[in-house]
Design a protein around this motif. Structure first.
Motif, mmCIF file in Angstrom:
data_model
loop_
_atom_site.group_PDB
_atom_site.id
_atom_site.type_symbol
_atom_site.label_atom_id
_atom_site.label_comp_id
_atom_site.label_asym_id
_atom_site.label_seq_id
_atom_site.Cartn_x
_atom_site.Cartn_y
_atom_site.Cartn_z
ATOM 1 N N THR A 1 0.830 -1.205 0.000
ATOM 2 C CA THR A 1 0.000 0.000 0.000
ATOM 3 C C THR A 1 0.861 1.251 0.000
ATOM 4 O O THR A 1 0.651 2.169 -0.811
ATOM 5 C CB THR A 1 -0.923 0.009 1.236
ATOM 6 N N ASN B 1 2.650 1.867 -3.319
ATOM 7 C CA ASN B 1 1.827 2.382 -4.409
ATOM 8 C C ASN B 1 1.331 3.795 -4.160
ATOM 9 O O ASN B 1 1.088 4.542 -5.115
ATOM 10 C CB ASN B 1 0.686 1.417 -4.700
ATOM 11 N N ILE B 2 1.170 4.185 -2.908
ATOM 12 C CA ILE B 2 0.885 5.593 -2.619
ATOM 13 C C ILE B 2 2.032 6.462 -3.124
ATOM 14 O O ILE B 2 1.824 7.484 -3.793
ATOM 15 C CB ILE B 2 0.654 5.804 -1.107
ATOM 16 N N THR C 1 -7.045 5.381 1.616
ATOM 17 C CA THR C 1 -6.663 3.984 1.436
ATOM 18 C C THR C 1 -7.612 3.096 2.237
ATOM 19 O O THR C 1 -7.906 3.374 3.400
ATOM 20 C CB THR C 1 -5.184 3.750 1.822
ATOM 21 N N CYS D 1 -6.648 4.224 -2.895
ATOM 22 C CA CYS D 1 -6.026 2.893 -2.902
ATOM 23 C C CYS D 1 -6.984 1.881 -2.271
ATOM 24 O O CYS D 1 -7.624 2.171 -1.260
ATOM 25 C CB CYS D 1 -4.712 2.901 -2.116
ATOM 26 N N ASN D 2 -7.044 0.696 -2.860
ATOM 27 C CA ASN D 2 -7.895 -0.359 -2.304
ATOM 28 C C ASN D 2 -7.175 -1.690 -2.297
ATOM 29 O O ASN D 2 -6.914 -2.287 -3.343
ATOM 30 C CB ASN D 2 -9.196 -0.488 -3.087
ATOM 31 N N ALA E 1 -5.139 6.092 -8.824
ATOM 32 C CA ALA E 1 -5.671 5.022 -7.976
ATOM 33 C C ALA E 1 -4.809 3.778 -8.102
ATOM 34 O O ALA E 1 -4.193 3.531 -9.146
ATOM 35 C CB ALA E 1 -7.115 4.700 -8.357
ATOM 36 N N TRP E 2 -4.770 3.029 -7.018
ATOM 37 C CA TRP E 2 -4.171 1.689 -7.049
ATOM 38 C C TRP E 2 -5.241 0.719 -6.589
ATOM 39 O O TRP E 2 -5.837 0.873 -5.526
ATOM 40 C CB TRP E 2 -2.952 1.588 -6.135
ATOM 41 N N ASP F 1 -5.986 -3.388 -5.972
ATOM 42 C CA ASP F 1 -5.456 -4.745 -5.882
ATOM 43 C C ASP F 1 -6.581 -5.771 -5.823
ATOM 44 O O ASP F 1 -6.342 -6.960 -5.969
ATOM 45 C CB ASP F 1 -4.560 -4.890 -4.641
#
Length: 301
Positions: A112, A115-116, A202, A227-228, A252-253, A255
């Motif tokens: 997390t 990716n932030i 997130t 983010c998720n 956005a990320w 997963d």
């Protein structure tokens, strides 16, 4: 007749065969997931023949229909969250449930934070441009002094907060449960305040309901990073698409997805980093979780 253990996660024992050896030594046969992805409910029911008394589960939906059509005695989750299992059905069918609460904490938190930073510094975009022989520098942002909202403040959420606080981020969080914040400096706020005041959001909750629809996206500041790494159904993917087009979400990320493997239209957006549900997919995490899950199963059968 030898009793069997059904293994739900398709990636189980890829790293080490020790969990399978432990099951065999205990005198059980192994029945593997033949589909190479998360089992759908009807597939799970078909696999639960009368000889299957134990289930090593991933995120398969396990309700009364599943359990009442099986001879399962113990479910051992290869992971932390158990919201995919109906607790009333467990009691009704006299089935025990165990999990590995700390298993994915470190691996999901690390990915997390990575990716932030990737999104803030536009690392993936820069990599793509340079490999296409374009020397173009995109200016980014620092984490310091950014307001980060963590939705779901359990083990993973707290670990993410600890990591981000090192960079000088301002941490707020929302969680419906009473949370001890002694481990990290963070302020509990309402969900509305969390999503309206943040530069970065997130998601680390383990519930089943959708959290982010068009209404929630429209209440955010423009340019938010999202983010998720929790549940795919937490986000309305069509609403996310619209929020990116309207510049509400700058990056956005994701997963996890509402349907996996994911084949939807979000792949078309350069603003989104997408990974195939790899939050806990490290050698260290998978080895630890699988061994603990098997021990939970065997010791309670």
């Amino acid at each position: 007749m030898t009793k069997s253990i059904l293994i739900g996660p398709s990636s189980f024992a890829e790293i080490s065969k020790e969990p399978l050896r432990m099951i065999a030594e205990a005198g059980y046969d192994v029945l593997k997931n033949p589909h190479g992805r998360m089992l759908e409910k009807n597939e799970l029911i078909k696999l639960l023949n009368p000889d299957v008394i134990g289930l090593l589960s991933g995120l398969e939906l396990i309700d009364n229909e599943v359990l009442s059509n099986s001879n399962i005695k113990v479910i051992s989750r290869v992971g932390s969250g158990t919201s995919n299992v109906c607790k009333e059905a467990l009691s009704k069918n006299n089935v025990k449930l165990f999990s590995v609460p700390d298993g994915p904490t470190q691996s999901v938190a690390e990915l997390t934070v990575a990716n932030i930073i990737n999104l803030l510094r536009k690392v993936v975009t820069s990599n793509t441009l340079l490999k296409n022989k374009q020397w173009k520098r995109n200016i980014g942002n620092e984490l310091q002094n950014k307001t980060v909202a963590i939705i779901g403040f359990g083990r993973i959420g707290i670990k993410v907060a600890q990591c981000l606080s090192i960079f000088g981020a301002n941490i707020i969080f929302h969680d419906n449960q009473v949370v001890n914040t002694n481990e990290v400096k963070a302020k509990k706020v309402s969900f509305k305040e969390a999503i309206s005041k943040s530069d970065i959001i997130t998601i680390h909750y383990s519930g089943e309901e959708m959290l982010f629809s068009e209404k929630e996206f429209n209440s955010m500041k423009k340019g938010v990073i999202l983010c998720n790494a929790s549940r795919g159904h937490a986000i309305d993917e069509n609403a996310l698409s619209k929020a990116i087009k309207n510049k509400i979400i700058s990056g956005a990320w994701l997963d996890t997805f509402s349907v996996e493997p994911y084949k939807g239209t979000l792949v078309e957006y350069d603003e989104i980093i997408m990974t195939p549900h790899i939050g806990s997919y490290t050698i260290e995490c998978r080895t630890d979780m699988e061994l603990k899950a098997v021990k939970n199963l065997l010791s309670n059968l």
